[in-house]
Write an enzyme that holds these catalytic residues in place. Structure first.
Site, PDB file in Angstrom:
ATOM      1  N   GLY A  10      -2.990   5.407   8.269  1.00  0.00           N
ATOM      2  CA  GLY A  10      -1.571   5.349   8.660  1.00  0.00           C
ATOM      3  C   GLY A  10      -0.685   6.038   7.633  1.00  0.00           C
ATOM      4  O   GLY A  10       0.295   6.711   7.979  1.00  0.00           O
ATOM      5  N   GLU A  32      -7.517  -1.067  -8.381  1.00  0.00           N
ATOM      6  CA  GLU A  32      -6.083  -1.297  -8.603  1.00  0.00           C
ATOM      7  C   GLU A  32      -5.915  -2.266  -9.758  1.00  0.00           C
ATOM      8  O   GLU A  32      -6.458  -3.366  -9.737  1.00  0.00           O
ATOM      9  CB  GLU A  32      -5.428  -1.863  -7.347  1.00  0.00           C
ATOM     10  CG  GLU A  32      -5.199  -0.791  -6.302  1.00  0.00           C
ATOM     11  CD  GLU A  32      -4.264  -1.215  -5.169  1.00  0.00           C
ATOM     12  OE1 GLU A  32      -3.708  -2.320  -5.224  1.00  0.00           O
ATOM     13  OE2 GLU A  32      -4.122  -0.421  -4.238  1.00  0.00           O
ATOM     14  N   ASP A  61       1.236   3.621  -3.549  1.00  0.00           N
ATOM     15  CA  ASP A  61       1.118   2.177  -3.673  1.00  0.00           C
ATOM     16  C   ASP A  61       2.410   1.547  -3.171  1.00  0.00           C
ATOM     17  O   ASP A  61       3.492   1.912  -3.633  1.00  0.00           O
ATOM     18  CB  ASP A  61       0.830   1.763  -5.115  1.00  0.00           C
ATOM     19  CG  ASP A  61       0.265   0.363  -5.128  1.00  0.00           C
ATOM     20  OD1 ASP A  61      -0.836   0.167  -4.605  1.00  0.00           O
ATOM     21  OD2 ASP A  61       0.951  -0.548  -5.617  1.00  0.00           O
ATOM     22  N   PHE A 184       2.525  -4.675   7.568  1.00  0.00           N
ATOM     23  CA  PHE A 184       3.612  -5.627   7.800  1.00  0.00           C
ATOM     24  C   PHE A 184       4.680  -5.094   8.760  1.00  0.00           C
ATOM     25  O   PHE A 184       5.701  -5.760   8.966  1.00  0.00           O
ATOM     26  CB  PHE A 184       4.278  -5.998   6.469  1.00  0.00           C
ATOM     27  CG  PHE A 184       3.361  -6.724   5.512  1.00  0.00           C
ATOM     28  CD1 PHE A 184       3.209  -8.103   5.596  1.00  0.00           C
ATOM     29  CD2 PHE A 184       2.647  -6.032   4.547  1.00  0.00           C
ATOM     30  CE1 PHE A 184       2.369  -8.779   4.729  1.00  0.00           C
ATOM     31  CE2 PHE A 184       1.808  -6.702   3.669  1.00  0.00           C
ATOM     32  CZ  PHE A 184       1.665  -8.078   3.763  1.00  0.00           C
TER      33      PHE A 184
HETATM   34  P1  ITT Z   1      -4.654   2.194  -0.114  1.00  0.00           P
HETATM   35  O1  ITT Z   1      -4.338   1.319  -1.321  1.00  0.00           O
HETATM   36  O2  ITT Z   1      -6.089   2.508   0.070  1.00  0.00           O
HETATM   37  O3  ITT Z   1      -3.785   3.442  -0.076  1.00  0.00           O
HETATM   38  P2  ITT Z   1      -3.585  -0.061   1.389  1.00  0.00           P
HETATM   39  O4  ITT Z   1      -3.292  -0.229   2.854  1.00  0.00           O
HETATM   40  O5  ITT Z   1      -4.394  -1.112   0.691  1.00  0.00           O
HETATM   41  O6  ITT Z   1      -4.226   1.387   1.220  1.00  0.00           O
HETATM   42  P3  ITT Z   1      -1.328  -0.563  -0.428  1.00  0.00           P
HETATM   43  O7  ITT Z   1      -2.178  -1.294  -1.402  1.00  0.00           O
HETATM   44  O8  ITT Z   1      -0.335   0.411  -0.940  1.00  0.00           O
HETATM   45  O9  ITT Z   1      -2.220   0.175   0.661  1.00  0.00           O
HETATM   46  O10 ITT Z   1      -0.551  -1.500   0.567  1.00  0.00           O
HETATM   47  C1  ITT Z   1      -0.146  -2.761   0.257  1.00  0.00           C
HETATM   48  C2  ITT Z   1       0.044  -3.526   1.517  1.00  0.00           C
HETATM   49  O11 ITT Z   1       1.303  -3.175   2.060  1.00  0.00           O
HETATM   50  C3  ITT Z   1      -1.001  -3.326   2.601  1.00  0.00           C
HETATM   51  O12 ITT Z   1      -1.224  -4.584   3.184  1.00  0.00           O
HETATM   52  C4  ITT Z   1      -0.340  -2.389   3.581  1.00  0.00           C
HETATM   53  O13 ITT Z   1      -0.770  -2.618   4.907  1.00  0.00           O
HETATM   54  C5  ITT Z   1       1.128  -2.779   3.404  1.00  0.00           C
HETATM   55  N1  ITT Z   1       1.983  -1.635   3.643  1.00  0.00           N
HETATM   56  C6  ITT Z   1       2.119  -0.527   2.860  1.00  0.00           C
HETATM   57  N2  ITT Z   1       2.965   0.340   3.421  1.00  0.00           N
HETATM   58  C7  ITT Z   1       3.360  -0.222   4.579  1.00  0.00           C
HETATM   59  C8  ITT Z   1       4.189   0.201   5.623  1.00  0.00           C
HETATM   60  O14 ITT Z   1       4.780   1.382   5.615  1.00  0.00           O
HETATM   61  N3  ITT Z   1       4.354  -0.607   6.660  1.00  0.00           N
HETATM   62  C9  ITT Z   1       3.755  -1.801   6.713  1.00  0.00           C
HETATM   63  N4  ITT Z   1       2.945  -2.284   5.791  1.00  0.00           N
HETATM   64  C10 ITT Z   1       2.737  -1.493   4.724  1.00  0.00           C
END
Ligand code: ITT
Length: 225
Positions: A10, A32, A61, A184
């Site tokens: 995404g 992380e 992140d 979210f």
């Molecule tokens: P990577 O670390 O592999 O990039 P991840 O989905 O684990 O993928 P993050 O640690 O950055 O990414 O994301 C933290 C959380 O926030 C994770 O549960 C995501 O689904 C959520 N998140 C991040 N960006 C978002 C967005 O634009 N809309 C909704 N939820 C988001």
């Protein structure tokens, strides 16, 4: 070609809208570090991702912060989504009068080189070194363990510069609505609609990632490569 190191397609889909260069996803779950601020987590992640990929990379992140819950889940958003799920985050928040929240995101770029000065910050790892030293000297066992992780992730090359681009979007936590987006998005409302009720273009125009990517794209188009 730019490599976006993430397990989350995404994010790549959203980034494609911003960059002239083609992007490839490298599905690598870099370690992380535990830290209270996203910039530190993203900078460590970008170094680890660069070491793994051996070519210029971006990582992103992001996290959701809910004001009435003291900024929870913040840097632990991924863990909370996984273990609690967004429905239970809504259940926790709905008891509060103030449901204001924000998505915060940091796009971090690393290509092994230093960067010319621009308004965006560069993380050179100095903060990590001083924090690790301090932890080693006068903090407890848990924090020493965390410092060890810092040192492992830095892998002796904590001084590789990382360029950081930040974006924030304010909103409200609501009962889940909508089928689009990811994470979210169904419980995050901006101006009457949840992010999951918007298409990618609409979300990008206002989202934390869109704001960070717009700054990155402008800078990236102008650096010498
Ligand atoms: P990577 O670390 O592999 O990039 P991840 O989905 O684990 O993928 P993050 O640690 O950055 O990414 O994301 C933290 C959380 O926030 C994770 O549960 C995501 O689904 C959520 N998140 C991040 N960006 C978002 C967005 O634009 N809309 C909704 N939820 C988001």
């Amino acid at each position: 070609m730019l490599t976006f190191v993430t397990t989350n397609p995404g994010k790549v889909h959203e980034a494609e809208e911003y960059l002239d260069d083609p992007i490839q996803q490298l599905d690598f779950d870099y370690p992380e570090v535990q830290a209270d601020d996203l910039a530190t987590v993203a900078a460590h992640g970008a170094r680890a991702a660069y070491r793994h990929a051996g070519e210029p990379v971006i990582v992103d992140d992001s996290g959701l912060t809910i004001d009435a819950l003291g900024g929870f889940p913040g840097p632990y958003s991924s863990y909370v989504e996984d273990r609690l799920g967004i429905e239970r985050v809504w259940e926790l928040t709905k008891q509060e009068d103030d449901r204001s929240a924000a998505f915060r995101g940091v796009v971090a770029y690393c290509d092994g080189e230093d960067f010319a000065a621009t308004p965006e910050p560069v993380d050179r790892g100095e903060a990590d070194e001083s924090r690790s030293e301090r932890r080693g000297q006068d903090l407890g066992a848990d924090e020493r363990a965390s410092a060890t992780i810092d040192a492992q992730v830095a892998g002796g090359d904590g001084t590789i510069p990382v360029k950081l681009f930040e974006g924030v979007v304010p909103g409200e936590i609501v009962a889940p609505r909508g089928d689009g987006g990811f994470g979210f998005d169904p419980i995050f409302e901006y101006d009457g609609r949840t992010f999951a009720e918007m298409d990618t273009d609409e979300k990008n125009a206002i989202s934390h990632r869109g704001r960070a990517l717009a700054k990155f794209a402008e800078w990236f188009a102008n650096i010498e490569r």
